[in-house]
Design an enzyme around this catalytic site. Structure first.
Site, PDB file in Angstrom:
ATOM      1  CD  GLU A  23     -39.324 -13.595 -13.900  1.00 30.10           C
ATOM      2  OE1 GLU A  23     -38.425 -14.247 -14.449  1.00 30.10           O
ATOM      3  OE2 GLU A  23     -40.496 -13.979 -13.817  1.00 30.10           O
ATOM      4  N   GLY A  28     -46.352  -9.320 -17.792  1.00 29.15           N
ATOM      5  CA  GLY A  28     -47.104  -8.354 -16.991  1.00 29.15           C
ATOM      6  C   GLY A  28     -46.233  -7.225 -16.476  1.00 29.15           C
ATOM      7  CB  CYS A  29     -42.968  -7.235 -14.763  1.00 32.61           C
ATOM      8  SG  CYS A  29     -43.504  -8.279 -13.393  1.00 32.61           S
ATOM      9  CB  THR A  30     -42.671  -6.113 -20.092  1.00 32.76           C
ATOM     10  OG1 THR A  30     -41.591  -6.973 -19.714  1.00 32.76           O
ATOM     11  CG2 THR A  30     -42.252  -5.245 -21.255  1.00 32.76           C
ATOM     12  CB  ALA A  33     -41.828  -1.499 -16.682  1.00 35.85           C
TER      13      ALA A  33
END
Length: 137
Positions: A23, A28-30, A33
């Site tokens: 997402e 976590g995804c930030t 990335a």
């Protein structure tokens, strides 16, 4: 540009790193990335194309990219067909509950489009560094 279809055959002759993530703009995804953002120039120096894939919309990706200045391509897999094809969708444990969703898989494809390395259930924090370490051999 945004909204165009990507085919892996477009990238023959280069290595391709594809990372699947659940997402846009979640913690976590930030972190994952932004980790890739840090190593992006080094990946380019190794003739690598970096692609992030999630089920988010193109609009969501644009906001996420702009907010964090992400210098690589994010692809929308809204129907999850690509994620399912790569095995990056299935049951996972989310805070003690078993749910269906995107599993953080990262793939490195060689210059011929063949999978060379798979990071199953990659760690958001160290994923980019692990990929770079593998590429450096």
């Amino acid at each position: 540009g945004f909204g165009k279809a990507h085919r892996l055959s477009d990238y023959l002759g280069k290595k391709v790193v594809i990372y699947f993530y659940p997402e846009d703009d979640s913690p976590g995804c930030t972190e994952q990335a932004c980790g890739f953002k840090v190593v992006n120039d080094e990946l380019k120096n190794h003739n690598v194309v970096l692609l992030g894939i999630s089920p988010d919309t193109i609009e969501s990706h644009q906001l996420f990219q702009t907010k964090y200045g992400l210098p690589f391509t994010l692809l929308s897999d809204v129907d999850k067909s690509v994620s399912i094809y790569f095995g990056a969708y299935g049951k996972k444990n989310l805070y003690g509950k078993i749910v269906e969703g995107i599993i953080r898989y990262t793939f490195i494809l060689n210059e011929h489009g063949v999978i060379e390395k798979v990071f199953k259930r990659a760690f958001a924090k160290s994923n980019a560094d692990s990929v770079l370490a593998h590429l450096k051999g």
